[in-house]
Design a protein around this motif. Structure first.
Motif, short mmCIF file in Angstrom:
data_model
loop_
_atom_site.label_atom_id
_atom_site.label_comp_id
_atom_site.label_asym_id
_atom_site.label_seq_id
_atom_site.Cartn_x
_atom_site.Cartn_y
_atom_site.Cartn_z
N GLN A 39 65.49 49.67 55.85
CA GLN A 39 64.37 48.94 55.21
C GLN A 39 63.04 49.58 55.62
OE1 GLN A 39 64.79 44.79 56.23
NE2 GLN A 39 66.95 44.73 55.64
N GLU A 40 62.82 50.80 55.13
CA GLU A 40 61.62 51.53 55.52
C GLU A 40 60.36 51.11 54.76
OE1 GLU A 40 63.77 54.06 52.43
OE2 GLU A 40 64.31 52.91 54.20
N LYS A 41 60.52 50.33 53.70
CA LYS A 41 59.36 49.90 52.93
C LYS A 41 58.41 49.10 53.82
CE LYS A 41 57.91 47.65 48.64
NZ LYS A 41 58.35 46.93 47.41
N MET A 78 56.72 57.44 64.50
CA MET A 78 56.06 58.72 64.26
C MET A 78 57.08 59.85 64.12
SD MET A 78 53.08 60.71 66.44
CE MET A 78 54.12 61.06 67.88
N ALA A 79 58.06 59.88 65.00
CA ALA A 79 59.09 60.93 64.94
C ALA A 79 59.86 60.86 63.62
CB ALA A 79 60.04 60.79 66.12
N LEU A 80 60.22 59.65 63.21
CA LEU A 80 60.97 59.49 61.96
C LEU A 80 60.11 59.85 60.76
CD1 LEU A 80 62.86 56.13 62.63
CD2 LEU A 80 63.67 58.46 62.96
N ALA A 81 58.83 59.49 60.81
CA ALA A 81 57.93 59.80 59.70
C ALA A 81 57.76 61.30 59.54
CB ALA A 81 56.58 59.14 59.92
N MET A 110 69.18 59.91 62.24
CA MET A 110 69.85 60.78 61.27
C MET A 110 69.55 60.33 59.84
SD MET A 110 73.53 61.46 63.14
CE MET A 110 74.16 62.38 61.73
N ARG A 111 69.39 59.03 59.63
CA ARG A 111 69.09 58.50 58.30
C ARG A 111 67.79 59.07 57.76
NH1 ARG A 111 70.26 53.63 55.53
NH2 ARG A 111 71.42 52.82 57.32
N TYR A 112 66.85 59.36 58.67
CA TYR A 112 65.53 59.85 58.26
C TYR A 112 65.30 61.32 58.64
CZ TYR A 112 64.95 54.89 57.50
OH TYR A 112 65.13 53.60 57.06
#
Length: 256
Positions: A39-41, A78-81, A110-112
């Motif tokens: 749910q990244e929104k 931040m890392a995922l973005a 891993m998803r991102y």
């Protein structure tokens, strides 16, 4: 800290800062849980990038970029973005002691498209990634063992800091770009600072001065956003036992 030029005299009391700090940590956990469930929104899609031209200039050199940062804001977001936006970077991190938590975090990353190098024995993987021109994220604002670091001054007190950023930059020729994330008016902002210029002095004193200069970026962040740093960590542990004499050798005056 209050003598720092960025300090805002309107900052709340220490008690209020502590309360807001734990409130922020709670928000971090909620955001990480949402990302784990896809749910990244409202988390990743609302991030603002500032100073991206600084990163672009550093990447144009073709030797990779070390993204120097600390446990500021929601560093995991931040890392995922960055992984989601640029898709070609790795993050250096210590494995979680809890295997179930480690499995959860790894799955989420891993998803991102966020690849992770275990901090133990990471140097070879770091140099390999930089050779390919990739981004390497390093959080270097926590205490290390004396044999792994150098003694610097952090907010007026001696602290052990990792010398890895300076060693990696010298070994790879990669640019080092300080980058941080903070909350601002209901959104999160990632700021890229200009590439850091190393002194060129490869002695222990030279490395110490470079690490001290890089640490100032974290200190500036903490003073500007005092509720958004990971205060729970014992940043100054083991340092006072070393004594002020060690710091005087490199021209740093410790204060109480």
């Amino acid at each position: 800290m209050q003598s720092h030029p960025l300090w805002n005299p309107e900052h709340p009391s220490v008690e209020e800062l502590a309360r807001k700090n734990f409130k922020n940590l709670g928000r971090h956990l909620v955001e990480i849980s949402r990302l784990y469930h896809g749910q990244e929104k409202g988390v990743l899609d609302s991030i603002e990038l500032r100073g991206r031209e600084n990163l672009d200039r550093a990447r144009a050199k073709g030797k990779g970029v070390v993204c120097f940062s600390g446990h500021c804001g929601n560093w995991e977001v931040m890392a995922l973005a960055l992984g989601s936006i640029f898709g070609d970077g790795v993050v250096v991190a210590r494995r979680q002691k809890n295997p179930f938590l480690e499995k959860m975090i790894t799955r989420m990353r891993m998803r991102y498209h966020s690849r992770v190098l275990d901090k133990q024995g990471a140097l070879r993987g770091i140099l390999k990634a930089l050779k390919k021109g990739e981004l390497v994220g390093i959080l270097a604002d926590q205490a290390v063992l004396p044999e792994e670091g150098v003694l610097i001054e952090v907010m007026g007190r001696p602290a052990w800091a990792s010398k890895a950023p300076a060693i990696i930059a010298r070994a790879s020729g990669a640019a080092v770009v300080p980058v941080f994330i903070h909350r601002e008016e209901g959104r999160q902002v990632i700021t890229f600072h200009p590439e850091y210029s190393f002194s060129g002095d490869e002695s222990e004193a030279g490395i110490t001065k470079d690490i001290q200069a890089l640490s100032r970026y974290v200190e500036d962040f903490v003073v500007a956003h005092p509720t958004q740093w990971y205060w729970v960590h014992r940043r100054w542990k083991r340092a006072f036992a070393a004594g002020a004499a060690s710091m005087e050798k490199v021209g740093i005056a410790a204060t109480n």
